[in-house]
Motif scaffolding. Structure first.
Motif, PDB file in Angstrom:
ATOM      1  N   GLY A   1       1.971   8.057   3.284  1.00 39.72           N
ATOM      2  CA  GLY A   1       1.063   8.830   4.138  1.00 39.72           C
ATOM      3  C   GLY A   1       1.353   8.625   5.618  1.00 39.72           C
ATOM      4  O   GLY A   1       1.397   9.585   6.398  1.00 39.72           O
ATOM      5  N   ALA A   2       1.576   7.389   6.016  1.00 36.06           N
ATOM      6  CA  ALA A   2       1.901   7.121   7.419  1.00 36.06           C
ATOM      7  C   ALA A   2       3.256   7.735   7.755  1.00 36.06           C
ATOM      8  O   ALA A   2       3.453   8.260   8.862  1.00 36.06           O
TER       9      ALA A   2
ATOM     10  N   ALA B   1       0.848  -1.190   0.000  1.00 35.53           N
ATOM     11  CA  ALA B   1       0.000   0.000   0.000  1.00 35.53           C
ATOM     12  C   ALA B   1       0.886   1.242   0.000  1.00 35.53           C
ATOM     13  O   ALA B   1       1.184   1.811   1.050  1.00 35.53           O
ATOM     14  N   GLU B   2       1.294   1.663  -1.181  1.00 34.35           N
ATOM     15  CA  GLU B   2       2.267   2.747  -1.271  1.00 34.35           C
ATOM     16  C   GLU B   2       1.744   4.059  -0.684  1.00 34.35           C
ATOM     17  O   GLU B   2       2.493   4.799  -0.046  1.00 34.35           O
ATOM     18  N   ALA B   3       0.473   4.354  -0.915  1.00 34.60           N
ATOM     19  CA  ALA B   3      -0.060   5.622  -0.400  1.00 34.60           C
ATOM     20  C   ALA B   3       0.009   5.647   1.116  1.00 34.60           C
ATOM     21  O   ALA B   3       0.331   6.668   1.732  1.00 34.60           O
ATOM     22  N   ALA B   4      -0.286   4.518   1.745  1.00 33.66           N
ATOM     23  CA  ALA B   4      -0.231   4.473   3.205  1.00 33.66           C
ATOM     24  C   ALA B   4       1.209   4.454   3.701  1.00 33.66           C
ATOM     25  O   ALA B   4       1.501   4.984   4.767  1.00 33.66           O
ATOM     26  N   ILE B   5       2.098   3.854   2.932  1.00 33.02           N
ATOM     27  CA  ILE B   5       3.511   3.864   3.344  1.00 33.02           C
ATOM     28  C   ILE B   5       3.999   5.314   3.409  1.00 33.02           C
ATOM     29  O   ILE B   5       4.578   5.748   4.406  1.00 33.02           O
TER      30      ILE B   5
ATOM     31  N   GLN C   1       0.171  11.534  -1.986  1.00 31.32           N
ATOM     32  CA  GLN C   1       0.714  11.759  -0.649  1.00 31.32           C
ATOM     33  C   GLN C   1       2.026  12.537  -0.722  1.00 31.32           C
ATOM     34  O   GLN C   1       2.319  13.364   0.135  1.00 31.32           O
TER      35      GLN C   1
END
Lengths: 357, 326
Positions: free
Chosen positions: B65-66, B59-63, B93
Motif C-alpha cells: 500500500g505504501a 506488514a505486507e499490506a502496508a508494504i 492492495q
C-alpha cells in the motif's frame, strides 16, 4: 520495583471551540479572516444541498449508489481548509465536501455517481487521490505519498480521510504503524460518524476514543467536536504544522454524525432510532456556524437566502454539465482504456474483437 | 562479465538501477541490514542508506500500500514479499489499488512499482513457503507477471520491470536462486516484458515452460533426443502476463504436438490459458491433444514429499511421449 507504571508520552485531549448554541471559546478561536469563514459556510451549505439533490436523483433512478455527506460537512471543510494546494488529499468515499473545497467540479462528482469512470479522473496538476471504496485501504497510500514528500524534501503534507469503521481494518493499523516508524508528514483524519453501516461505534471497538489508537503507534491523537468547524480547523492545522515541520503524523478523530443513509442502498431505520438522528440534528454543523456568523454580523438571513438561491443554481448547473458529459461519453469501448501505460497486444485484440461484435 | 547466481544477478540489477535512478527505493521485511533472507538485497543499505533501503515492520499490506503511494508520488518502489505465500496479506492492495490506480484516476497516477516475491517449491521450506500462485496475479487486469528462469534473464527482466510504468509482480523461483551460475554482463541489459524466447530448437514437439520448470523441461528434451530421437523445441515464457503466444503458436503449428509444464496447480493453471490459445489459434495444426504436466490440485505437501509434488523429468518425458504417441 517489579511492577510500575510506564509513562506514555501522550494524553488524548478533546477540543470544542464553537458550542452547539453558536457560542465560542474566544481564547481558542483560530485566526481566520471573515472571507475564509464565509467560504467555510458556503462550501458546507453547497455540500449539503448537493447531497440532497444527489439523493433525489438517485431516488429517480438517474444516478447510482452514493454515500451522502450530510452531517459531516464541518469535519471535512475544517480539515481540508488546512491544506495548501500542493498538499495531498486522500479520500475514502464520502468526502464530497472536502472534494468541493479542493476544487473538484461538482459535475465530476455527479458523473461518478452516475456510473462513469471519467468522474474519477484526477486533473494533471491536482494532488488529490480518487475515491477509494474498500474501507481503510487508502490509508497506506497516504503514508507512501508522505514518504515520497519526505524523501524529496518537498514539504507537502498528506491528509487521509476515513471513518470509524476503518479503524477496525488492518490497513489502518499497518499504515499508522508505518507512519509512526518513519515519521511521515501525515494527518490521519477520522470522521467518527458513529455508524459503520449498521454497526455502532461502541460495537466497532471497546476503546474509549478512536484518537487513542494513534498512541500505540507513537502518534499523538486528538478528539475534536467534529460538528464544530473551528475546532476541526484548529486541531487539523496543528496536525498539519506538526507534519510540515518534520514532527510526524497526527491522528485527529472528529466526532460527528451521519445524518443520512450510509449509502443509498441502505435503510437506517432498521438499525437506529430516529430520536438519535433528531438529537444530532440539533448539533448540525451548518446551523452552528451560521449562528456564529450571524452573531458576528458576518451573515444575515437575507444573505443566507441569496446564498441558497445561488447554490441551487450551482447544483442545477452541475447536473446539467454532467448530463451533457454523459451524452458525450457514449463509447463503451473506453472501458479498455487506462489499464496500462501502453495497451498490451492481447487487450488490443480483445478490444478489436469486442468492437467488431 | 561475471559468473553469477540468480540471487547475485538480481542484486546486480537492483544495485545498478538504484545507482542510475534515485527514484528507485527498496522496501520490505529484512531487506536492509539483513540483506533479505535470500540475500537478494545484500549490501544495498550500505550503498544507498536506510532512506532508500527500508526495513519495514511485518506488514505486507502496508508494504504494498505504501509502495502504491510512493509510485503515485513519482518514485519507483521495489518492494519485497518475503515469500509469495505471504503476499495474500497484501492481495487487496495489489488487486484493488496497484492494479487499478492508473485506471481509476484515468491515467493521472501510474503505478511504476515492482512486487518481488520468492515463490515455488523445492527448497525444503515450511508450509506456506512453496506455492506457485502466479495465476492469482495473472488473472488481474492492470498487473504484469514476470518469472525469470536463470541469472542472466533474471537480471535483465528485473531492470525492465523496474523501468516499466506499470506494476509488475516479479516472481523469483527459489529453486534456481543458487542452483547454477551464468555469465551476466556488467553492462546494462534488458529484456522486453511480454516476450517469450526459444531456448531449444526442434521440429517434433513444442514444450512450453517457465521458471524453475524450464530446466527440468530442458533435461526432458535432452532425454527425448537421446532415447527417442525426438527433437523438442523448448519455449521459456519469461512473462506470464501479458502472455506472449506468438512463439508457441508458431512452434505448435510446425510441430503439431505440445506439452505445457508448470508447478502451479493444474486446474485453472497457466496451462489452461496456454491450451486455450492453442485451441483458438492452432487447432487445425494440432495432431494430438495438448499435454499438461503440472503439480496436482493438492496443497503443497510438507517438504518430505515436495519433490513428488513437483513435475520431474520423468513425468515431463512421460507427458511428452503421450503427446508424441497420440
Amino acid at each position: 520495583m517489579p511492577r510500575e507504571t510506564i509513562e506514555l508520552p501522550y494524553e488524548v485531549e478533546r477540543l470544542t471551540i464553537l458550542g452547539e448554541d453558536g457560542e465560542v471559546d474566544e481564547e481558542l478561536v483560530p485566526d481566520l479572516d471573515d472571507d475564509t469563514l464565509l467560504r467555510f459556510h458556503r462550501t458546507m451549505l453547497l455540500a449539503r444541498r448537493f447531497d440532497e439533490r444527489l439523493l433525489k436523483l438517485q431516488r429517480q433512478g438517474r444516478i447510482g449508489t452514493f454515500a451522502p455527506v450530510s452531517g459531516q460537512e464541518a469535519a471535512q471543510i475544517g480539515s481540508a481548509a488546512c491544506l495548501e494546494e500542493a498538499d495531498w488529499m486522500v479520500p475514502s468515499f464520502r468526502e464530497t465536501a472536502a472534494a468541493l473545497w479542493r476544487g473538484t467540479p461538482a459535475s465530476a462528482l455527479v458523473l461518478y455517481a452516475a456510473g462513469y469512470n471519467e468522474g474519477a479522473a484526477i486533473p494533471e496538476d491536482a494532488h488529490d487521490f480518487p475515491i477509494a471504496i474498500p474501507v481503510a485501504s487508502q490509508i497506506p497510500h497516504a503514508v507512501g505519498l508522505a514518504y515520497g514528500s519526505k524523501y524529496r524534501d518537498a514539504g507537502e503534507v498528506v491528509l487521509v480521510y476515513f471513518g470509524d469503521g476503518a479503524t477496525s481494518e488492518g490497513d489502518f493499523h499497518e499504515a499508522l504503524n508505518f507512519a509512526g516508524t518513519y515519521g511521515t508528514p501525515n494527518v490521519f483524519l477520522c470522521q467518527n460518524n458513529h455508524w459503520a453501516i449498521s454497526v455502532p461505534r461502541e460495537t466497532q471497538t471497546a476503546a474509549k476514543t478512536l484518537a487513542q489508537k494513534g498512541l500505540a503507534y507513537g502518534i499523538p491523537g486528538i478528539q475534536v467536536d467534529g460538528n464544530d468547524v473551528l475546532a476541526v480547523y484548529a486541531a487539523t492545522r496543528e496536525a498539519v504544522e506538526r507534519a510540515r515541520s518534520g514532527e510526524g503524523a497526527t491522528l485527529v478523530e472528529c466526532v460527528t454524525y451521519r445524518l443520512s443513509v450510509h449509502t443509498t442502498a441502505d435503510d437506517p431505520s432498521k438499525y437506529r432510532d430516529e430520536e438519535e438522528v433528531e438529537e444530532w440534528k440539533k448539533r448540525d454543523p451548518i446551523t452552528r456556524l451560521q449562528t456564529y456568523l450571524e452573531s458576528r454580523d458576518l451573515l444575515s438571513e437575507e444573505d443566507v437566502d441569496d446564498l441558497e438561491e445561488e447554490i441551487a443554481g450551482e447544483v442545477e448547473k452541475a447536473w446539467e454539465e454532467a448530463e451533457k458529459r454523459m451524452e458525450e461519453l457514449g463509447d463503451p469501448a473506453d472501458m479498455f482504456d487506462h489499464h496500462y501505460a501502453e495497451t498490451p497486444p492481447h487487450l488490443e485484440a480483445q478490444r478489436e474483437r469486442w468492437t467488431d461484435g | 562479465m561475471a559468473e553469477l547466481t540468480t540471487v547475485e544477478a538480481l542484486n546486480l540489477a537492483l544495485r545498478q538501477e538504484m545507482e542510475r535512478d534515485d527514484s528507485v527505493l527498496v522496501l520490505g521485511e529484512d531487506v536492509g541490514v539483513d540483506g533479505g533472507i535470500f540475500r537478494v538485497t545484500e549490501g544495498l543499505i550500505d550503498a544507498y542508506g536506510e532512506e532508500r533501503v527500508i526495513d519495514t515492520p511485518v506488514a505486507e499490506a502496508a508494504i504494498v500500500g505504501a509502495s502504491v503511494g510512493m509510485a503515485a508520488y513519482g518514485l519507483k518502489p521495489v518492494c519485497e514479499m518475503q515469500f509469495s505465500g505471504f503476499s495474500y496479506f497484501a492481495m487487496h492492495q495489489i488487486e484493488s489499488h496497484a492494479a487499478r490506480l492508473r485506471w481509476r484516476s484515468r491515467g493521472r497516477f501510474g503505478v511504476p512499482m515492482v512486487i518481488r516475491m520468492p515463490y515455488g517449491a523445492g527448497v525444503k521450506a515450511l508450509e506456506h513457503h512453496s506455492e506457485s500462485k502466479e495465476v492469482y496475479f495473472a488473472h488481474t487486469p492492470g498487473l504484469k507477471v514476470v518469472i525469470p528462469s536463470g541469472p542472466r534473464n533474471a537480471r535483465a527482466l528485473l531492470v525492465s520491470a523496474i523501468r516499466d510504468p506499470d506494476p509488475v509482480v516479479f516472481m523469483e523461483p527459489k529453486l534456481i536462486y543458487r542452483a547454477f551460475r551464468e555469465e551476466v554482463p556488467d553492462d546494462e541489459e534488458t529484456i522486453p516484458l511480454g516476450e517469450s524466447r526459444t531456448v531449444r530448437d526442434g521440429d517434433d514437439l513444442t514444450m512450453v515452460a517457465y521458471g524453475a520448470m524450464l530446466h527440468r523441461t530442458l533435461e526432458a528434451a535432452e532425454a527425448l533426443a537421446e532415447e527417442d530421437g525426438v527433437e523438442a523445441e523448448v519455449i521459456d515464457l519469461l512473462t506470464v502476463s501479458p502472455l506472449d503466444d506468438s512463439r508457441f503458436t508458431e512452434s505448435a503449428r510446425r510441430t503439431g504436438r505440445v506439452v505445457v509444464v508448470h508447478e502451479a496447480h493444474r486446474t485453472f493453471g497457466p496451462a489452461g490459458e496456454i491450451v486455450a490459445r492453442l485451441v483458438e489459434k492452432s487447432f487445425y495444426y494440432l495432431e494430438a491433444p495438448v499435454e499438461r504436466v503440472t503439480a496436482p490440485d493438492v496443497i503443497v505437501p510438507f517438504f518430505a514429499r515436495e519433490q513428488d509434488y513437483m513435475p520431474d523429468v520423468d513425468r515431463i518425458v512421460a507427458g511428452a511421449r503421450r503427446a508424441l504417441e497420440a
